[in-house]
Design an enzyme around this catalytic site. Structure first.
Site, PDB file in Angstrom:
ATOM      1  N   LYS A 110     -56.853 -46.759  19.997  1.00 24.72           N
ATOM      2  CA  LYS A 110     -55.718 -46.140  19.282  1.00 24.72           C
ATOM      3  C   LYS A 110     -54.919 -47.254  18.611  1.00 24.72           C
ATOM      4  O   LYS A 110     -54.994 -48.424  19.009  1.00 24.72           O
ATOM      5  CB  LYS A 110     -54.822 -45.406  20.285  1.00 24.72           C
ATOM      6  CG  LYS A 110     -54.039 -44.247  19.686  1.00 24.72           C
ATOM      7  CD  LYS A 110     -54.886 -42.997  19.531  1.00 24.72           C
ATOM      8  CE  LYS A 110     -54.105 -41.828  18.973  1.00 24.72           C
ATOM      9  NZ  LYS A 110     -54.811 -40.553  19.160  1.00 24.72           N
ATOM     10  N   ASP A 163     -53.145 -39.571  12.950  1.00 22.38           N
ATOM     11  CA  ASP A 163     -52.358 -39.090  14.072  1.00 22.38           C
ATOM     12  C   ASP A 163     -50.977 -38.775  13.468  1.00 22.38           C
ATOM     13  O   ASP A 163     -50.884 -38.515  12.264  1.00 22.38           O
ATOM     14  CB  ASP A 163     -52.293 -40.125  15.208  1.00 22.38           C
ATOM     15  CG  ASP A 163     -51.768 -39.543  16.516  1.00 22.38           C
ATOM     16  OD1 ASP A 163     -52.574 -39.042  17.319  1.00 22.38           O
ATOM     17  OD2 ASP A 163     -50.532 -39.599  16.739  1.00 22.38           O
TER      18      ASP A 163
HETATM   19  N1  LIG Z   1     -54.081 -35.496  13.903  1.00 23.55           N
HETATM   20  C1  LIG Z   1     -55.033 -35.420  14.818  1.00 23.55           C
HETATM   21  O1  LIG Z   1     -56.242 -35.484  14.519  1.00 23.55           O
HETATM   22  C2  LIG Z   1     -54.657 -35.245  16.254  1.00 23.55           C
HETATM   23  C3  LIG Z   1     -53.325 -35.274  16.668  1.00 23.55           C
HETATM   24  N2  LIG Z   1     -53.045 -35.099  17.991  1.00 23.55           N
HETATM   25  C4  LIG Z   1     -51.651 -35.108  18.477  1.00 23.55           C
HETATM   26  O2  LIG Z   1     -50.988 -33.930  17.990  1.00 23.55           O
HETATM   27  C5  LIG Z   1     -49.587 -34.191  17.838  1.00 23.55           C
HETATM   28  C6  LIG Z   1     -49.171 -33.888  16.393  1.00 23.55           C
HETATM   29  O3  LIG Z   1     -49.922 -34.716  15.558  1.00 23.55           O
HETATM   30  P1  LIG Z   1     -50.133 -34.346  13.993  1.00 23.55           P
HETATM   31  O4  LIG Z   1     -49.964 -32.892  13.790  1.00 23.55           O
HETATM   32  O5  LIG Z   1     -51.379 -35.018  13.549  1.00 23.55           O
HETATM   33  O6  LIG Z   1     -48.899 -35.125  13.329  1.00 23.55           O
HETATM   34  P2  LIG Z   1     -48.049 -34.752  12.023  1.00 23.55           P
HETATM   35  O7  LIG Z   1     -47.363 -36.008  11.650  1.00 23.55           O
HETATM   36  O8  LIG Z   1     -48.889 -34.049  11.036  1.00 23.55           O
HETATM   37  O9  LIG Z   1     -46.982 -33.697  12.581  1.00 23.55           O
HETATM   38  C7  LIG Z   1     -46.178 -34.049  13.684  1.00 23.55           C
HETATM   39  C8  LIG Z   1     -45.208 -32.895  13.885  1.00 23.55           C
HETATM   40  O10 LIG Z   1     -44.503 -33.104  15.106  1.00 23.55           O
HETATM   41  C9  LIG Z   1     -43.126 -33.346  14.802  1.00 23.55           C
HETATM   42  N3  LIG Z   1     -42.656 -34.486  15.600  1.00 23.55           N
HETATM   43  C10 LIG Z   1     -43.215 -35.726  15.641  1.00 23.55           C
HETATM   44  N4  LIG Z   1     -42.492 -36.503  16.471  1.00 23.55           N
HETATM   45  C11 LIG Z   1     -41.476 -35.727  16.935  1.00 23.55           C
HETATM   46  C12 LIG Z   1     -40.395 -35.960  17.820  1.00 23.55           C
HETATM   47  N5  LIG Z   1     -40.234 -37.167  18.398  1.00 23.55           N
HETATM   48  N6  LIG Z   1     -39.539 -34.946  18.057  1.00 23.55           N
HETATM   49  C13 LIG Z   1     -39.713 -33.729  17.477  1.00 23.55           C
HETATM   50  N7  LIG Z   1     -40.737 -33.438  16.637  1.00 23.55           N
HETATM   51  C14 LIG Z   1     -41.589 -34.441  16.376  1.00 23.55           C
HETATM   52  C15 LIG Z   1     -43.061 -33.701  13.331  1.00 23.55           C
HETATM   53  O11 LIG Z   1     -41.780 -33.386  12.807  1.00 23.55           O
HETATM   54  P3  LIG Z   1     -41.135 -34.414  11.724  1.00 23.55           P
HETATM   55  O12 LIG Z   1     -41.935 -34.222  10.464  1.00 23.55           O
HETATM   56  O13 LIG Z   1     -39.715 -33.971  11.591  1.00 23.55           O
HETATM   57  O14 LIG Z   1     -41.267 -35.793  12.306  1.00 23.55           O
HETATM   58  C16 LIG Z   1     -44.173 -32.813  12.771  1.00 23.55           C
HETATM   59  O15 LIG Z   1     -43.733 -31.492  12.629  1.00 23.55           O
HETATM   60  C17 LIG Z   1     -49.401 -35.655  18.264  1.00 23.55           C
HETATM   61  O16 LIG Z   1     -49.089 -35.703  19.647  1.00 23.55           O
HETATM   62  C18 LIG Z   1     -50.784 -36.253  18.041  1.00 23.55           C
HETATM   63  O17 LIG Z   1     -50.970 -37.419  18.845  1.00 23.55           O
HETATM   64  C19 LIG Z   1     -54.016 -34.873  18.944  1.00 23.55           C
HETATM   65  C20 LIG Z   1     -55.328 -34.841  18.570  1.00 23.55           C
HETATM   66  C21 LIG Z   1     -55.748 -35.050  17.213  1.00 23.55           C
HETATM   67  N1  LIG Z   2     -55.376 -38.563  16.749  1.00 27.30           N
HETATM   68  C1  LIG Z   2     -56.439 -38.177  17.261  1.00 27.30           C
HETATM   69  C2  LIG Z   2     -57.702 -38.070  16.457  1.00 27.30           C
HETATM   70  C3  LIG Z   2     -58.417 -39.372  16.525  1.00 27.30           C
HETATM   71  C4  LIG Z   2     -59.672 -39.440  15.672  1.00 27.30           C
HETATM   72  O1  LIG Z   2     -59.975 -38.479  14.930  1.00 27.30           O
HETATM   73  O2  LIG Z   2     -60.326 -40.480  15.795  1.00 27.30           O
HETATM   74  C5  LIG Z   2     -56.472 -37.891  18.738  1.00 27.30           C
HETATM   75  O3  LIG Z   2     -57.548 -37.544  19.273  1.00 27.30           O
HETATM   76  O4  LIG Z   2     -55.396 -38.002  19.383  1.00 27.30           O
END
Ligand SMILES: NC(=O)C1=CN([C@@H]2O[C@H](COP(=O)(O)OP(=O)(O)OC[C@H]3O[C@@H](n4cnc5c(N)ncnc54)[C@H](OP(=O)(O)O)[C@@H]3O)[C@@H](O)[C@H]2O)C=CC1
Ligand SMILES: N=C(CCC(=O)O)C(=O)O
Length: 448
Positions: A128, A168
């Site tokens: 990561k 992420d």
């Molecule tokens: N993208 C991927 O492939 C994967 C992501 N994840 C996990 O899913 C979660 C969301 O990721 P993802 O959708 O990609 O990210 P994005 O940046 O697309 O969206 C994140 C969302 O969460 C909100 N957010 C982030 N930090 C905070 C905080 N501290 N307090 C309140 N709201 C918050 C953001 O609001 P704002 O815009 O206001 O910051 C936004 O709405 C994370 O935990 C990530 O690690 C897990 C597996 C795969």
């Molecule tokens: N942010 C991700 C996706 C990582 C990836 O697609 O390599 C996760 O699994 O938390």
């Protein structure tokens, strides 16, 4: 030393060796306690100091990221990449751009990624990275310059058979595109498999954008089926409104559920008639606006300023899709009081340990992040496969593979839970199923 004392010893070492790294310690603590039944049956793993080895990253890189903003001011950020465990394949895991990113955050995410990637059944190790760079309010040009500055260091440490970053929080297709361009320029290599989540015109995979959210629902659907029910007519609360949340909402609605909330860091919306996803996509994917602007299009909806506590809304299913530690004990108690039956984690480590215990003690069916949200990295693995073959699969081909992977992860987690006589403990089941494959590879690869 018996298994319980060995786990306590390793946890003490982790606390001593990583002072102040609360998020990392919590991630390790959650996993290690669930492995006690395995270690009791496999004392040779204790002899081999397997936990001492698995909690220590193989490599951790921290680097300076200097860049210039549009006003000509020099900015300095810190970048990280943790190459945690390569026993199963190249290090694989996202890059997070968020002001809260620290060594502890990157290590917790990297540690979780080891077992998540193992559960997918694809040849990927755990890694990561990220930076404390805040992309909010930055121009496209500033985002590009930061991504180029970040990659100008990272490129020395990655490669399709070494380490494959992806998105992420704060990192989507735009950022991956800028980083890939810089990688190509500096390395003089067009190895498309070096990054995943790429735009479609240069090696991206159909199905990757919705994969994490869709995969979450495929897994959660297995949980509901296991209890003899479906999403049809269920009330669902979702947190976040980014990549994971948007596509979790989309698939939940396709399954017949009514999703009534989503949030961003400014607050949350409650739409009793059901979230209008087209509005959320327009606001978030097209215009990069705040979720409070949803009310311009849906005036009957409610916006709760300054609170992300969607957990106060009565629901059948809760899907945390924002960030870590968003469901604490108080929120869990509220959800339980309001009748929640299922919790499935879309975000990484969104539920605190005491909140997980509250759910399990109340008989709420809990799906852990490393199993539920593995659809993103699994589809990244499928992107790597397509890049290796220099072929591109249809959306349906990718989505069918994703669905199968999520069903396999559920089955493996359920079987491992049954094995320890706690068949609904998917947290323990997922940790055990993910750990067994990694520890087997580590034992066979020798003391490295
Ligand atoms: N993208 C991927 O492939 C994967 C992501 N994840 C996990 O899913 C979660 C969301 O990721 P993802 O959708 O990609 O990210 P994005 O940046 O697309 O969206 C994140 C969302 O969460 C909100 N957010 C982030 N930090 C905070 C905080 N501290 N307090 C309140 N709201 C918050 C953001 O609001 P704002 O815009 O206001 O910051 C936004 O709405 C994370 O935990 C990530 O690690 C897990 C597996 C795969
Ligand atoms: N942010 C991700 C996706 C990582 C990836 O697609 O390599 C996760 O699994 O938390």
């Amino acid at each position: 030393m018996d298994a319980k004392n060995y786990v306590e010893k390793v946890l003490e070492d982790v606390k001593r060796r990583n002072p102040g790294e609360v998020e990392f310690y919590n991630a390790v603590n959650e996993v290690l306690h669930t492995l006690i039944p395995v270690l009791e049956k496999r004392p040779e793993l204790i002899e081999a100091a397997i936990l001492d080895r698995i909690v220590e990253p193989e490599r951790l890189i921290s680097f300076r990221v200097p860049w210039m903003d549009d006003a000509g001011n020099i900015q300095i950020n810190r970048g990280f990449r943790v190459q945690f465990n390569g026993a199963l394949g190249p290090y694989k895991g996202g890059i997070r751009f968020h002001p809260t990113v620290s060594q502890s955050i990157v290590k917790f995410l990297g540690f979780e990624q080891i077992f998540k990637n193992s559960l997918t059944g694809l040849p990927m190790g755990g890694g990561k990275g990220g930076s404390d760079f805040d992309p909010k309010g930055k121009s496209d040009a500033e985002i590009m310059r930061f991504c180029q500055a970040f990659m100008s260091e990272l490129y020395k440490h990655i490669g399709p058979d070494v380490d494959v970053p992806a998105g992420d929080i704060g990192v989507g297709g735009r950022e991956i595109g800028f980083m890939y361009g810089m990688y190509r320029k500096l390395s003089n290599s067009s190895s498309q498999g070096v990054l995943t989540g790429k735009p479609l015109t240069f090696g991206g995979s159909l199905g990757r954008t919705p994969a994490t959210g869709y995969g979450l629902l495929y897994f959660a659907n297995e949980m509901l089926k296991d209890k003899g029910t479906t999403f049809e007519g269920k009330t669902v609360v979702v947190s976040g409104s980014g990549n994971v949340a948007i596509y979790a909402i989309e698939k939940a609605q396709q399954f017949g559920a009514k999703v009534v909330t989503c949030s961003d860091s400014g607050g949350y919306i409650y739409d009793e008639e059901g979230i209008d996803l087209a509005v959320v996509k327009q606001l978030k994917e097209v215009e990069a606006r705040r979720i409070k602007d949803y009310l311009e299009f849906r005036p009957k909806a409610k916006y709760v300023e300054g609170s992300t506590n969607v957990w106060e809304v009565k629901c059948d299913v809760a899907l945390p899709c924002a960030t870590q530690n968003e469901i604490d004990k108080a929120s869990a108690d509220l959800l339980i009081k309001n009748g929640v039956q299922f919790v499935a984690e879309g975000a990484n480590m969104p539920t605190t340990l005491d909140a997980i215990a509250a759910f399990q003690n109340a008989g709420i069916y809990f799906g852990p992040a490393k199993a539920c949200n593995a659809g993103g990295v699994a589809t990244s693995g499928l992107e790597m496969t397509q890049n290796s073959m220099r072929l591109s699969w249809t959306f349906e081909e990718v989505d069918d593979k994703l669905k199968g992977i999520m069903q396999n992860i559920f089955a493996a987690s359920k079987a491992a839970a049954k094995e320890i006589g706690d068949e609904d403990n998917l947290l323990a089941g997922a940790n055990i199923a993910g750990f067994l494959k990694v520890s087997d590879a580590m034992m066979k690869q020798g003391l490295i």
